[in-house]
Write a protein that holds these residues in place. Structure first.
Motif, PDB file in Angstrom:
ATOM      1  N   ALA A   7       8.117  -4.157  -0.228  1.00  0.00           N
ATOM      2  CA  ALA A   7       7.846  -2.959  -0.140  1.00  0.00           C
ATOM      3  C   ALA A   7       6.055  -2.860  -0.472  1.00  0.00           C
ATOM      4  O   ALA A   7       5.382  -2.384   0.334  1.00  0.00           O
ATOM      5  CB  ALA A   7       8.256  -1.817  -1.144  1.00  0.00           C
ATOM      6  N   GLU A  31       2.938  -1.947   1.934  1.00  0.00           N
ATOM      7  CA  GLU A  31       2.062  -0.982   1.520  1.00  0.00           C
ATOM      8  C   GLU A  31       0.425  -1.497   1.625  1.00  0.00           C
ATOM      9  O   GLU A  31      -0.221  -0.896   2.147  1.00  0.00           O
ATOM     10  CB  GLU A  31       2.332  -0.524   0.116  1.00  0.00           C
ATOM     11  N   LYS A  47       4.817   1.063   6.556  1.00  0.00           N
ATOM     12  CA  LYS A  47       5.588   1.698   5.808  1.00  0.00           C
ATOM     13  C   LYS A  47       6.917   1.134   5.628  1.00  0.00           C
ATOM     14  O   LYS A  47       7.451   0.250   6.372  1.00  0.00           O
ATOM     15  CB  LYS A  47       6.038   2.879   6.754  1.00  0.00           C
ATOM     16  N   SER A  48       7.505   1.597   4.398  1.00  0.00           N
ATOM     17  CA  SER A  48       8.833   0.882   4.156  1.00  0.00           C
ATOM     18  C   SER A  48       9.800   2.238   3.738  1.00  0.00           C
ATOM     19  O   SER A  48       9.419   3.187   3.158  1.00  0.00           O
ATOM     20  CB  SER A  48       8.694   0.091   2.657  1.00  0.00           C
ATOM     21  N   ILE A  90      13.280   2.353   1.523  1.00  0.00           N
ATOM     22  CA  ILE A  90      14.170   1.510   0.815  1.00  0.00           C
ATOM     23  C   ILE A  90      15.585   2.372   0.801  1.00  0.00           C
ATOM     24  O   ILE A  90      15.713   3.590   0.364  1.00  0.00           O
ATOM     25  CB  ILE A  90      13.515   1.182  -0.599  1.00  0.00           C
ATOM     26  N   THR A 101       5.925   4.313   1.377  1.00  0.00           N
ATOM     27  CA  THR A 101       7.237   3.966   0.800  1.00  0.00           C
ATOM     28  C   THR A 101       7.812   5.136   0.347  1.00  0.00           C
ATOM     29  O   THR A 101       7.453   6.078  -0.521  1.00  0.00           O
ATOM     30  CB  THR A 101       7.128   3.027  -0.451  1.00  0.00           C
ATOM     31  N   ASN A 109       6.460  -7.950  -7.834  1.00  0.00           N
ATOM     32  CA  ASN A 109       6.267  -7.608  -6.603  1.00  0.00           C
ATOM     33  C   ASN A 109       5.266  -8.746  -6.021  1.00  0.00           C
ATOM     34  O   ASN A 109       4.492  -8.583  -4.966  1.00  0.00           O
ATOM     35  CB  ASN A 109       5.604  -6.233  -6.528  1.00  0.00           C
TER      36      ASN A 109
END
Length: 261
Positions: free
Chosen positions: A119, A123, A128-129, A131, A146, A244
């Motif tokens: 993610a 970003e 775009k993500s 989840i 996100t 991350n």
């Protein structure tokens, strides 16, 4: 061209489906087979709803992680994955692959950290993500790029919804959880500081670090409790914060979803 990556928290989805099938079918192979069928149908629905350009299913390895090394009690008491379902996971992953969907799993990293890495990568590149999960731990990843989608409730969660629901912006959530703890992961927060107390302290002081930096006021019992439990609170924050920056070994192009697959 703008891309949207659909990131599916696979075990979150599969275990919830299996729990229903186990009640209906009993603890047998039929429950696993029905889980595979239902999970594949769920993925088809998700692809139809979100129309992503890229998609990936992220699985847990069920091996001890860096969090267990830091805190041996991590997730203690959590119900383990049923053996029959665990044995059927490879077959489920094969079915996803036949649909054109890759599965990501490593022996060293938790799915939550892999999802966070994906993610954040999206970003940073302005993509775009979405989840797919019911896990509130992902709230800390929410941003303009996100969002989280709950497949079972058919609902989205974004930064505004978290602010309305919890009274906190997403950047303060790990500080909040460091004080309240997360019982489902056996992460203890600061004893005697509940949700209301943690919320009040963050509204007053702004952050966990500012709480630690503030001179002790014996009149403020909650502040005193947090300062006395600084070591425990710092550990809890480390445990609830998602990594991350994991080296993934592939690029976004490898996850492109081909509709005519």
């Amino acid at each position: 061209m703008s891309s949207t990556l659909l990131i599916i928290d696979a075990m979150n989805l599969i275990r919830r489906i299996y729990a229903i099938q186990e009640k209906q079918q009993g603890e047998n192979q039929k429950a696993v087979d029905k889980t595979k069928e239902t999970a594949c149908n769920a993925l088809k629905k998700l692809l139809n709803i979100h129309q992503p350009t890229h998609v990936i299913c992220v699985f847990d390895s069920h091996c001890p992680s860096w969090r267990h090394q830091l805190y041996p009690l991590y997730k203690q008491g959590r119900k383990p994955i049923p053996a029959r379902l665990k044995a059927g996971l490879e077959e489920i992953q094969d079915s996803f692959f036949e649909m054109g969907i890759e599965s990501l799993i490593t022996e060293t990293d938790e799915a939550d950290d892999l999802i966070a890495t994906l993610a954040i990568k999206m970003e940073k590149s302005g993509q775009k993500s979405i989840i797919v999960s019911t896990d509130k731990g992902f709230y800390q990843l929410l941003s303009k790029q996100t969002v989280i989608y709950d497949y079972f409730q058919h609902s989205y969660t974004d930064t505004g919804r978290v602010l309305n629901k919890m009274g906190l912006s997403v950047d303060k959530l790990t500080d909040y959880w460091a004080m309240t703890g997360i019982s489902s992961s056996a992460i203890k927060g600061v004893e005697g500081i509940g949700e209301k107390g943690a919320l009040a302290l963050l509204h007053q002081y702004g952050s966990l670090q500012k709480l630690f930096d503030t001179t002790v006021d014996e009149q403020d019992k909650r502040l005193s409790k947090v300062k006395k439990a600084e070591k425990e609170a710092r550990l809890a924050k480390q445990l609830v914060s998602l990594k991350n920056d994991i080296e993934l070994g592939f690029n976004l192009q490898d996850l492109r979803y081909k509709k005519n697959h």
